[in-house]
Design a protein around this motif. Sequence first.
Motif, PDB file in Angstrom:
ATOM      1  N   LEU A  19      -3.301  -6.715 -10.861  1.00 52.11           N
ATOM      2  CA  LEU A  19      -3.601  -5.339 -11.219  1.00 52.11           C
ATOM      3  C   LEU A  19      -4.380  -4.758 -10.052  1.00 52.11           C
ATOM      4  N   ARG A  20      -4.163  -3.485  -9.751  1.00 52.99           N
ATOM      5  CA  ARG A  20      -4.870  -2.855  -8.637  1.00 52.99           C
ATOM      6  C   ARG A  20      -6.121  -2.157  -9.173  1.00 52.99           C
ATOM      7  N   GLU A  21      -7.141  -2.113  -8.340  1.00 54.99           N
ATOM      8  CA  GLU A  21      -8.388  -1.458  -8.750  1.00 54.99           C
ATOM      9  C   GLU A  21      -8.196   0.053  -8.741  1.00 54.99           C
ATOM     10  N   GLU A  22      -8.056   0.629  -9.944  1.00 49.94           N
ATOM     11  CA  GLU A  22      -7.815   2.080 -10.044  1.00 49.94           C
ATOM     12  C   GLU A  22      -9.091   2.870 -10.236  1.00 49.94           C
ATOM     13  N   ARG A  23     -10.226   2.180 -10.487  1.00 48.89           N
ATOM     14  CA  ARG A  23     -11.495   2.865 -10.771  1.00 48.89           C
ATOM     15  C   ARG A  23     -12.194   3.206  -9.459  1.00 48.89           C
ATOM     16  N   LEU A  24     -12.396   4.466  -9.196  1.00 50.53           N
ATOM     17  CA  LEU A  24     -12.935   4.931  -7.923  1.00 50.53           C
ATOM     18  C   LEU A  24     -14.290   4.311  -7.581  1.00 50.53           C
ATOM     19  N   PRO A  25     -15.284   4.291  -8.482  1.00 49.84           N
ATOM     20  CA  PRO A  25     -16.595   3.722  -8.115  1.00 49.84           C
ATOM     21  C   PRO A  25     -16.500   2.254  -7.693  1.00 49.84           C
ATOM     22  N   SER A  44     -17.334   1.042  -3.833  1.00 51.00           N
ATOM     23  CA  SER A  44     -18.395   0.063  -3.615  1.00 51.00           C
ATOM     24  C   SER A  44     -17.900  -1.118  -2.780  1.00 51.00           C
ATOM     25  N   ARG A  45     -16.702  -1.600  -3.100  1.00 51.30           N
ATOM     26  CA  ARG A  45     -16.205  -2.780  -2.375  1.00 51.30           C
ATOM     27  C   ARG A  45     -15.835  -2.434  -0.941  1.00 51.30           C
ATOM     28  N   LEU A  46     -15.182  -1.294  -0.732  1.00 51.89           N
ATOM     29  CA  LEU A  46     -14.821  -0.892   0.624  1.00 51.89           C
ATOM     30  C   LEU A  46     -16.056  -0.651   1.474  1.00 51.89           C
ATOM     31  N   GLN A  47     -17.097  -0.128   0.860  1.00 52.07           N
ATOM     32  CA  GLN A  47     -18.340   0.114   1.591  1.00 52.07           C
ATOM     33  C   GLN A  47     -18.976  -1.196   2.031  1.00 52.07           C
ATOM     34  N   ARG A  48     -18.978  -2.194   1.138  1.00 47.72           N
ATOM     35  CA  ARG A  48     -19.547  -3.494   1.491  1.00 47.72           C
ATOM     36  C   ARG A  48     -18.766  -4.155   2.625  1.00 47.72           C
ATOM     37  N   LEU A  98       0.823  -1.209   0.000  1.00 39.76           N
ATOM     38  CA  LEU A  98       0.000   0.000   0.000  1.00 39.76           C
ATOM     39  C   LEU A  98       0.857   1.259   0.000  1.00 39.76           C
ATOM     40  N   HIS A  99       1.967   1.221   0.713  1.00 40.62           N
ATOM     41  CA  HIS A  99       2.873   2.378   0.713  1.00 40.62           C
ATOM     42  C   HIS A  99       3.568   2.520  -0.641  1.00 40.62           C
ATOM     43  N   LEU A 100       3.845   1.380  -1.291  1.00 39.73           N
ATOM     44  CA  LEU A 100       4.429   1.444  -2.634  1.00 39.73           C
ATOM     45  C   LEU A 100       3.446   2.047  -3.631  1.00 39.73           C
ATOM     46  N   GLU A 101       2.163   1.739  -3.467  1.00 42.34           N
ATOM     47  CA  GLU A 101       1.169   2.329  -4.360  1.00 42.34           C
ATOM     48  C   GLU A 101       1.167   3.851  -4.243  1.00 42.34           C
ATOM     49  N   VAL A 102       1.352   4.350  -3.041  1.00 42.27           N
ATOM     50  CA  VAL A 102       1.462   5.798  -2.853  1.00 42.27           C
ATOM     51  C   VAL A 102       2.616   6.346  -3.687  1.00 42.27           C
ATOM     52  N   MET A 103       3.778   5.689  -3.581  1.00 39.68           N
ATOM     53  CA  MET A 103       4.979   6.168  -4.265  1.00 39.68           C
ATOM     54  C   MET A 103       4.907   5.971  -5.779  1.00 39.68           C
ATOM     55  N   ALA A 104       4.194   4.927  -6.223  1.00 35.56           N
ATOM     56  CA  ALA A 104       4.062   4.703  -7.661  1.00 35.56           C
ATOM     57  C   ALA A 104       3.285   5.823  -8.334  1.00 35.56           C
ATOM     58  N   GLY A 105       2.512   6.579  -7.528  1.00 36.75           N
ATOM     59  CA  GLY A 105       1.783   7.727  -8.062  1.00 36.75           C
ATOM     60  C   GLY A 105       2.671   8.911  -8.358  1.00 36.75           C
ATOM     61  N   ALA A 106       3.958   8.812  -8.026  1.00 31.66           N
ATOM     62  CA  ALA A 106       4.888   9.907  -8.310  1.00 31.66           C
ATOM     63  C   ALA A 106       6.121   9.446  -9.072  1.00 31.66           C
ATOM     64  N   TYR A 150      -9.783   3.430   4.921  1.00 30.76           N
ATOM     65  CA  TYR A 150      -9.009   3.553   3.677  1.00 30.76           C
ATOM     66  C   TYR A 150      -9.417   4.771   2.853  1.00 30.76           C
ATOM     67  N   GLN A 151      -9.813   5.835   3.539  1.00 29.73           N
ATOM     68  CA  GLN A 151     -10.162   7.063   2.832  1.00 29.73           C
ATOM     69  C   GLN A 151      -8.963   7.612   2.055  1.00 29.73           C
ATOM     70  N   TRP A 152      -7.783   7.484   2.657  1.00 25.09           N
ATOM     71  CA  TRP A 152      -6.567   7.962   1.972  1.00 25.09           C
ATOM     72  C   TRP A 152      -6.312   7.157   0.695  1.00 25.09           C
ATOM     73  N   TYR A 153      -6.688   5.874   0.707  1.00 24.70           N
ATOM     74  CA  TYR A 153      -6.502   5.011  -0.461  1.00 24.70           C
ATOM     75  C   TYR A 153      -7.453   5.426  -1.582  1.00 24.70           C
ATOM     76  N   LEU A 154      -8.649   5.843  -1.190  1.00 27.78           N
ATOM     77  CA  LEU A 154      -9.604   6.370  -2.170  1.00 27.78           C
ATOM     78  C   LEU A 154      -9.104   7.688  -2.758  1.00 27.78           C
ATOM     79  N   ASP A 155      -8.434   8.484  -1.925  1.00 25.35           N
ATOM     80  CA  ASP A 155      -7.879   9.758  -2.419  1.00 25.35           C
ATOM     81  C   ASP A 155      -6.909   9.543  -3.577  1.00 25.35           C
TER      82      ASP A 155
END
Length: 498
Positions: A428-434, A438-442, A219-227, A449-454
Amino acid sequence: MLCARSGWRALRRCASLPRAVRLRVREALGAREPAEAVRVQGWVRSVRSQKEVLFLHINDGSSLESLQVVADPSLEKRDLTFGSAVEVQGKLVKSPHKMQNMELQAETIHVVGPCDIWSFPLKMRERHPLEYVRQFPHLRCRNNTLGALLRIRSEATASIHSFFQDNGYVHIHTPIITSNDCEGAGELFQIETPREEEDSVEKSHFFNVPAFLTVSGQLHLEVMAGAFTHVFTFGPTFRAENSQSRRHLAEFYMVEAELSFTESLQDIMQVMEDLFKTVTSTVLSKCPRDVELFHKYIAPAQKGRLEQMLKHKFMIISYSEAVEILKQAPQTFTFKPEGFCWVSCHGREAPKQIPRPLLLSLQWGCDLQTEHEKYLVKHCGDVPVFVVNYPYDLKPFYMRDNEDGPQHTVAAVDLLVPGVGELCGGSLREERLPFLESRLQRLGLTDAYQWYLDLRKFGSVPHGGFGMGFERYLQYILGVENIKDVIPFPRFSHSCLL
């Protein structure tokens, strides 16, 4: 006056003597030319005294081979024994023996640290079982097998870093202390201070939130992969799994990578395969004698299997194909593929035995056990196998929904290897916000994981990644049965020596 002059002459003679050059054992063995003044330090592996000559073999950990020292018997001392630490000075000369290029003709032998051979648990010229030396974590590194393993481990570590750096990845130090449960399995070590343990009425956390030892840096790597687009990490991870099996540790090392701007699971699998083959080729070429020790005494057929593996592409089968292969298998499994399934429970998977009347309707969706993974590899010709597209409910929330049906899957992949089973896992990671919302809500995880949604709101891109268990990798290439024998200080349930 006469005494002063003779003193000056002695000083001049000392100054003219060649200064002893310090050599590692590996350097001495590999020297092409003799040398007049050499100093070698190490530990005595054997002592053999004859009437006219004294033979020693000393090793300093730089190579599997020891350096033979030939000395006059007058240099023998009472504390010059197996296991003692010594410094030897003398001449490096060509050895008359075919098995060794150079040997050291000793002029002085200094025992730096004696060794009590009667209480020392390792014995000269004795091949100790790995289970025996595991009892002595403070001494087992002096055993030939563990010494070879640790040199291989060091070379493999350097090769992994080189692979990623050569391919443009940025190395990230992901945290060991985290507030996330990446795997969703609940098998975490929670961090508490002594004060927190005593304060049972008003619980106050050191970090203001519950903190754990990491189970993954993903999860921390996903943050860094965004840059940085392509990133990797290589460090310790922890699982509070109450298991003493041959393939589980409470503390182990993981190689993890994340790739941005990738929409294909094939891209992830290609990096896995390239990493595996590159590192293995490097280890085989740079540590031939160390690897040979394992392939000769531990796993005699492993060398041929590795050579074949490096020549061929890894196989790919789908999870659905894997289940059909298992259902038709002639052998009996402890966990039958149609009778042992996993059900999702608030984002965590828990085993559940399915009643016999429901077997046929629930046989697709079973999690693969180690025995299933090993059989699949054997069925495919004892070569590494990628299993892709696992059931949606088996995998964590971050894996990309394939939007297929009626058998709902995610874009996940596991790499299975002979003798070990699962070595790598990725997706592959789920990059589509909706989809992610939906899955996190269920699962009731939206707030956590609000930061992950960000990350999906601010410049999200298709991406994916994988992790490889380093100790399992070493197990496979060396043919070591027990994972506790490929790590310097194994930690597992009910055992934390040193």
